[in-house]
Design a protein around this motif. Structure first.
Motif, PDB file in Angstrom:
ATOM      1  N   GLN A 177     -31.082 -63.580  -1.437  1.00  0.00           N
ATOM      2  CA  GLN A 177     -31.738 -63.206  -2.676  1.00  0.00           C
ATOM      3  C   GLN A 177     -33.032 -62.451  -2.401  1.00  0.00           C
ATOM      4  N   GLU A 208     -35.481 -62.006  -4.276  1.00  0.00           N
ATOM      5  CA  GLU A 208     -36.598 -62.753  -4.851  1.00  0.00           C
ATOM      6  C   GLU A 208     -37.043 -63.893  -3.939  1.00  0.00           C
ATOM      7  N   GLU A 226     -22.393 -65.406  -6.564  1.00  0.00           N
ATOM      8  CA  GLU A 226     -22.353 -63.954  -6.582  1.00  0.00           C
ATOM      9  C   GLU A 226     -21.406 -63.447  -7.666  1.00  0.00           C
ATOM     10  N   HIS A 278     -26.996 -65.107 -11.988  1.00  0.00           N
ATOM     11  CA  HIS A 278     -27.307 -64.871 -10.575  1.00  0.00           C
ATOM     12  C   HIS A 278     -28.819 -64.694 -10.409  1.00  0.00           C
ATOM     13  N   ASP A 279     -29.561 -64.995 -11.477  1.00  0.00           N
ATOM     14  CA  ASP A 279     -31.022 -64.936 -11.459  1.00  0.00           C
ATOM     15  C   ASP A 279     -31.539 -66.282 -10.927  1.00  0.00           C
ATOM     16  N   ILE A 280     -31.728 -66.354  -9.620  1.00  0.00           N
ATOM     17  CA  ILE A 280     -32.104 -67.618  -8.990  1.00  0.00           C
ATOM     18  C   ILE A 280     -33.462 -68.147  -9.474  1.00  0.00           C
ATOM     19  N   ASN A 315     -26.943 -57.880  -3.715  1.00  0.00           N
ATOM     20  CA  ASN A 315     -27.968 -58.325  -4.654  1.00  0.00           C
ATOM     21  C   ASN A 315     -29.087 -57.315  -4.818  1.00  0.00           C
ATOM     22  N   TYR A 359     -26.343 -67.673   0.560  1.00  0.00           N
ATOM     23  CA  TYR A 359     -26.577 -67.066  -0.757  1.00  0.00           C
ATOM     24  C   TYR A 359     -28.061 -67.067  -1.100  1.00  0.00           C
ATOM     25  N   PHE A 360     -28.734 -68.174  -0.841  1.00  0.00           N
ATOM     26  CA  PHE A 360     -30.166 -68.221  -1.113  1.00  0.00           C
ATOM     27  C   PHE A 360     -30.921 -67.243  -0.209  1.00  0.00           C
TER      28      PHE A 360
END
Length: 306
Positions: A256, A258, A44, A213-215, A291, A252-253
């Protein structure tokens, strides 16, 4: 693979004099960055991603207090002066793809001139027009002659991002740092940037250091992943996308936007798991809000660039 040398970080801590209460930007970080492929540092905002990247390349801002060690092969980066880093590595063995293309390029010089400047600064043989054309075409700029003759304001944001990748490649660097390379880009420009970074990695043989931070970008590019939180490394590995083991990584995942349709790939986080005295699911909710705000801001910024 160029220059089979990697980075080794041991017990690295970084503190800035401007930080409130002397808080450390990095705390006792140890990690290895192997040559070849791409390593992504994710986390993050405020987790220390960019500070770690800057420390690797020896380009921390003035006033940074550093303890610990960064090695590049047998050379201790943390022991070198700025002049020594410039002579040995900057723009030669190491280069970067800047985050903001229009801010990184001179508005009064044509693209071809600026590419020649990069080659000259790297102390490589002069960049000939045909070589520059082939290089730009390799990054998907098929109207290469127009691009070479253009000023930055005459090109779109997506074209400029690919120009920056080509400029980094023409320095023949072994390692290239890309710090938030897709920030503010619309979906079309995002796809082109991904293609450019893949070209750097697969065709140019560059070792990529990706800070983001663009997974989805990190998943598409990275062979190795380092997850950071509050200045510390919480997890590293090659199978983190499918088997995250640390509760923070899982949260964290899950946070997101996305990933809302892809959570089946991550282990479920139980409601009773604790981390730093906080329920992981509560922290995930905070990360979701953070996010979503960043995603909306980036999309608005991307529309302004078009």
């Amino acid at each position: 693979m160029k220059d089979h040398l990697g980075f080794s970080v041991r017990s690295l801590s970084v503190c800035f004099s401007s930080a409130r209460d002397g808080a450390a930007a990095l705390s006792d970080v140890s990690a290895d960055f192997l040559p070849g492929g791409a390593t992504a540092i994710i986390g993050e905002s405020g987790s220390g991603k960019s500070t770690l990247g800057q420390a690797l390349f020896g380009c921390l801002p003035a006033g940074a207090k550093v303890t610990g060690q960064v090695m590049f092969g047998t050379q201790e980066v943390t022991a070198l002066s700025k002049a020594e880093l410039r002579r040995l590595f900057w723009g030669k063995t190491w280069n970067l793809v800047p985050q903001l293309p229009r801010a990184a390029l001179s508005p009064v010089r044509r693209i071809g001139q600026q590419m020649a400047d990069v080659r000259r600064g790297a102390r490589r043989p002069p960049l000939h027009a045909e070589e520059a054309r082939v290089l730009l075409e390799g990054f998907g700029l098929l109207d290469a002659q127009r691009v070479l003759s253009a000023y930055p304001h005459e090109l779109s944001g997506g074209e400029l991002q690919r120009v920056l990748s080509a400029m980094a490649a023409c320095s023949e660097a072994a390692w290239i740092l890309a710090d938030e390379p897709t920030k503010g880009l619309d979906p079309a420009a995002w796809t082109l940037t991904l293609s450019s970074l893949r070209h750097l990695r697969d065709v140019c043989g560059v070792s990529l250091l990706l800070i983001t931070h663009d997974i989805p970008l990190a998943r598409a590019l990275a062979d190795h992943v380092i997850v950071m939180r509050a200045g510390r490394v919480v997890e590293t590995g090659t199978d983190i996308w499918t088997h995250p083991t640390h509760p923070y990584t899982q949260a964290y995942f899950a946070a997101q936007p996305e990933f809302l349709t892809e959570r089946k790939n991550a282990r479920p986080v139980s409601a009773t798991e604790q981390m730093d005295g906080k329920n992981v699911q509560e922290e995930a909710a905070v990360l979701v809000a953070d996010n979503i705000v960043k995603l909306m801001r980036d999309r608005v910024s991307g529309q302004e660039m078009r």
